[in-house]
Scaffold this motif. Structure first.
Motif, mmCIF file in Angstrom:
data_model
loop_
_atom_site.group_PDB
_atom_site.id
_atom_site.type_symbol
_atom_site.label_atom_id
_atom_site.label_comp_id
_atom_site.label_asym_id
_atom_site.label_seq_id
_atom_site.Cartn_x
_atom_site.Cartn_y
_atom_site.Cartn_z
ATOM 1 N N HIS A 1 0.656 -1.212 0.047
ATOM 2 C CA HIS A 1 -0.009 -0.006 0.247
ATOM 3 C C HIS A 1 0.778 1.146 -0.059
ATOM 4 C CE1 HIS A 1 1.232 -0.537 4.132
ATOM 5 N NE2 HIS A 1 0.957 0.993 4.243
ATOM 6 N N SER A 2 2.074 1.289 0.162
ATOM 7 C CA SER A 2 2.868 2.543 0.568
ATOM 8 C C SER A 2 3.104 3.252 -0.628
ATOM 9 C CB SER A 2 4.321 1.917 1.061
ATOM 10 O OG SER A 2 5.102 3.221 1.308
ATOM 11 N N LYS A 3 3.119 4.572 -0.506
ATOM 12 C CA LYS A 3 3.148 5.610 -1.573
ATOM 13 C C LYS A 3 4.533 5.989 -1.171
ATOM 14 C CE LYS A 3 -1.065 5.274 -3.191
ATOM 15 N NZ LYS A 3 -1.344 5.165 -4.688
ATOM 16 N N GLY A 4 5.195 5.772 -0.100
ATOM 17 C CA GLY A 4 6.653 6.591 0.207
ATOM 18 C C GLY A 4 7.418 6.683 -1.124
ATOM 19 N N PRO A 5 7.716 5.403 -2.074
ATOM 20 C CA PRO A 5 8.539 5.740 -2.940
ATOM 21 C C PRO A 5 8.169 6.674 -4.030
ATOM 22 C CG PRO A 5 8.160 3.372 -2.618
ATOM 23 C CD PRO A 5 7.276 4.159 -1.806
ATOM 24 N N LEU A 6 6.900 6.867 -4.037
ATOM 25 C CA LEU A 6 6.562 7.853 -5.018
ATOM 26 C C LEU A 6 6.797 9.205 -4.558
ATOM 27 C CD1 LEU A 6 2.842 6.444 -5.820
ATOM 28 C CD2 LEU A 6 4.961 6.370 -7.347
ATOM 29 N N LEU A 7 7.219 9.539 -3.611
ATOM 30 C CA LEU A 7 7.486 10.628 -2.781
ATOM 31 C C LEU A 7 8.757 11.093 -2.523
ATOM 32 C CD1 LEU A 7 6.521 13.491 -1.626
ATOM 33 C CD2 LEU A 7 6.104 12.303 0.616
ATOM 34 N N MET B 1 -0.869 14.128 6.869
ATOM 35 C CA MET B 1 0.095 13.619 7.879
ATOM 36 C C MET B 1 1.102 12.952 7.305
ATOM 37 S SD MET B 1 -0.769 10.744 10.958
ATOM 38 C CE MET B 1 0.613 9.797 11.737
ATOM 39 N N PHE B 2 1.016 12.023 6.345
ATOM 40 C CA PHE B 2 1.992 11.373 5.666
ATOM 41 C C PHE B 2 3.007 12.245 4.872
ATOM 42 C CE2 PHE B 2 3.638 9.694 1.475
ATOM 43 C CZ PHE B 2 4.494 8.752 1.935
ATOM 44 N N LEU B 3 2.309 13.457 4.336
ATOM 45 C CA LEU B 3 3.244 14.343 3.792
ATOM 46 C C LEU B 3 4.391 15.184 5.073
ATOM 47 C CD1 LEU B 3 4.382 16.417 1.698
ATOM 48 C CD2 LEU B 3 2.235 17.923 2.311
ATOM 49 N N ARG B 4 3.634 15.394 6.053
ATOM 50 C CA ARG B 4 4.517 16.087 6.843
ATOM 51 C C ARG B 4 5.424 15.293 7.688
ATOM 52 N NH1 ARG B 4 0.823 20.973 9.434
ATOM 53 N NH2 ARG B 4 -0.516 21.422 7.403
ATOM 54 N N GLN B 5 5.313 14.208 8.014
ATOM 55 C CA GLN B 5 5.998 13.309 8.575
ATOM 56 C C GLN B 5 7.082 12.846 7.609
ATOM 57 O OE1 GLN B 5 6.568 9.659 8.080
ATOM 58 N NE2 GLN B 5 5.409 9.671 6.197
ATOM 59 N N ALA B 6 6.699 12.616 6.374
ATOM 60 C CA ALA B 6 7.995 12.605 5.130
ATOM 61 C C ALA B 6 8.914 13.719 5.116
ATOM 62 C CB ALA B 6 7.037 12.308 3.776
ATOM 63 N N ILE B 7 8.362 14.844 5.388
ATOM 64 C CA ILE B 7 9.216 15.933 5.499
ATOM 65 C C ILE B 7 10.254 15.915 6.539
ATOM 66 C CG2 ILE B 7 9.464 18.706 5.989
ATOM 67 C CD1 ILE B 7 6.775 18.695 4.182
ATOM 68 N N ILE C 1 4.093 16.862 -5.642
ATOM 69 C CA ILE C 1 4.360 15.269 -5.693
ATOM 70 C C ILE C 1 2.999 14.682 -5.170
ATOM 71 C CG2 ILE C 1 5.525 13.188 -5.401
ATOM 72 C CD1 ILE C 1 8.266 14.943 -5.303
ATOM 73 N N ILE C 2 2.886 15.074 -3.823
ATOM 74 C CA ILE C 2 1.607 14.351 -3.057
ATOM 75 C C ILE C 2 0.402 14.632 -3.982
ATOM 76 C CG2 ILE C 2 0.228 14.633 -0.988
ATOM 77 C CD1 ILE C 2 2.523 12.852 -0.175
ATOM 78 N N MET C 3 0.097 15.691 -4.309
ATOM 79 C CA MET C 3 -1.008 16.054 -5.002
ATOM 80 C C MET C 3 -1.373 15.507 -6.477
ATOM 81 S SD MET C 3 -2.766 17.862 -2.717
ATOM 82 C CE MET C 3 -2.116 17.057 -1.643
#
Length: 509
Positions: free
Chosen positions: A250-256, A479-485, A504-506
């Protein structure tokens, strides 16, 4: 870190094609080229009513890319169950017709390879392959296997394993980095994904990808290899960052993270890591190459004991979502970027209305729930916690001076007007998008704001219902965006390009 502005390796990207007709195989070859493949592996054993002379000629005449011809028998994990001599004759025919590569199994390779090399006046390369069933052998045994394959006269060595645990892939990486001849080595299955993604770092001859519409477990798409991970730019100096989770699909982390790393000219790659055993994982992947980790469900609490040091905030929360390997001594340092990420997302949505004194209803007392609870406590909220594990709810409630309730009571819970509701469970996460926490729909309008930590999909069923009831909604994407920053800052030591990351998120979530 070294820049990423030039091509860094010679690893090729290969599309695995398993069409059931030669006509479809030709179409798939052209599709693979359009999607970025540099060569294709043709599995003849999947073609129905295969006619060697006719079908091989059609394939080779219409190939837009170099081809690897494979005709895999049942005894080596393939589909072919016919006469063995006929199978080998078809492979030899492919060489005579000008195939770029042909693949022989180790079991039959020695005499055939020598024979083909003596006849070989058309530059066809011979791959000799071996499929390992069961536990991956030790490094020395794998090296001996590679030597045995090389002794057949193979131009290229191929070893395929079916791992039970991600730690076994370290043996593949060792084999790739120490082999003196071109080698293809990887694992199949979801736990084997990083054997494809990190192949260029360790010197593999090629990495496999799938074409659109033909996904396979543990095999990335050609698109992701080309655009998300950009394998062309990986080299032996590339730092590896990974999401430690179970599952990881499910992770979108690599995309960001990957485009952000490239934008900052940081030689790193971010990959999903399906981990079953934390202790074994951190013991095996202990080199400086593996420079940092995001930590996802269900490990945010359990991972704390594997950190050599824990930041005070993470220690007080009892949950870690970010680990950095300290360069000077290799120690793992644990942090929590979830807490401020979630609470500031909620505060910004409230547009100045303070959380102090508000009732904060939290469902889920795991790692994300603990971050939310401590964030709410730091802002002076009154906290009520529901969890399917009542003892866990009580433990967290005690830590934040809150109140614990049994999970079954959430359906009848009547909040005061203006309260905050936060979901920190996986309920509603893709693919179970029709689920949500069992809060009564009639009470959703009593909450001023409803937050959901789930970010796939962007708007969960809980958020849709809450929005329809008139509540302010905040999704897990924020939340995902901010923690990833926060993670990016810790991983790289650079200031994260926040606007780029938001764009990128949007675009991708």
């Amino acid at each position: 870190m070294g820049g990423t502005g030039m091509l860094n390796n010679s690893t090729m990207i290969c599309a695995l094609l398993m069409a059931q007709s030669v006509e479809q195989m030709v179409k798939d070859m052209h599709q693979a080229k359009a999607e970025g493949a540099q060569l294709v592996e043709i599995r003849l054993d999947y073609i129905k009513n295969f006619q060697p002379h006719q079908d091989i000629q059609i394939i080779l005449k219409n190939k837009p890319l170099p081809v690897i011809i494979v005709y895999r028998p049942k005894w080596e994990g393939g589909q072919y169950e016919g006469d063995e001599n006929s199978r080998l004759e078809a492979l030899c025919l492919a060489r005579e017709m000008g195939a770029d590569y042909i693949d022989f199994e180790l079991k039959v390779a020695s005499d055939l390879t020598r024979e083909q090399k003596m006849k070989n006046d058309n530059a066809t390369k011979v791959i000799v392959s071996h499929n390992i069933d069961g536990m991956t052998p030790k490094d020395e045994e794998l090296s001996n296997l590679a030597a045995s394959i090389r002794a057949t006269g193979a131009d290229i060595i191929k070893v395929v394993v079916n791992i039970a645990d991600i730690t076994e892939i370290a043996k593949i990486f060792h084999l790739l980095s120490h082999c003196q001849v071109p080698i293809i080595a990887y694992s199949v299955g979801e736990r084997g994904l990083i054997s494809q993604l990190l192949c260029p770092k360790f010197g593999g001859f090629l990495a496999y990808g799938s074409i659109v519409g033909h996904s396979l477990p543990g095999m990335p798409s050609l698109y992701s290899l080309r655009h998300t991970y950009k394998l062309d730019y990986l080299n032996s100096e590339t730092k590896v960052f990974g999401l430690v989770s179970k599952p990881v699909g499910h992770s979108k982390g690599p995309l960001l993270h990957n485009p952000t790393l490239r934008h900052e000219n940081f030689n790193g790659v971010y990959v999903p890591m399906f981990v079953d055993n934390l202790e074994e994982f951190f013991s095996i992947y202990s080199s400086p190459d593996f420079a940092g980790f995001s930590v996802g469900f269900p490990y945010k609490e359990a991972v704390v004991e594997y950190c050599h040091e824990v930041h005070p905030l993470a220690e007080s929360i009892g949950a870690v979502n970010t680990i950095v390997r300290r360069p000077c001594d290799g120690k793992l340092i644990g942090y929590n970027t979830d807490c401020e990420a979630a609470i500031t997302a909620i505060e910004d949505a409230l547009k100045g209305t303070p959380l102090s004194g508000k009732l904060f209803v939290l469902v889920g007392a795991g790692g994300a729930g603990r971050a939310l609870a401590f964030g709410a406590k730091s802002r002076g909220s009154r906290i009520v916690i529901f969890d399917i594990d009542f003892e866990r709810a009580k433990s967290l409630a005690c830590a934040v001076s809150g109140e614990a309730r049994v999970f079954e009571e959430v359906v009848n819970f009547q909040p005061e007007k203006g309260a905050i509701l936060a979901n920190a469970t996986p309920l509603g996460m893709h693919p179970n998008t029709d689920q949500r926490i069992p809060v009564a729909e009639s009470t959703l309008g009593d909450y001023e704001l409803v937050f959901d930590a789930v970010y796939t999909p962007r708007k969960t069923k809980l958020l849709k219902d809450a929005e329809a009831a008139g509540a302010i909604i905040v999704g897990g994407v924020e939340m995902f965006l901010r923690q990833a920053i926060g993670q990016f800052n810790l991983f790289t030591g650079h200031e994260a390009p926040t606007e780029l990351m938001r764009e990128i998120i949007m675009a991708n979530f």
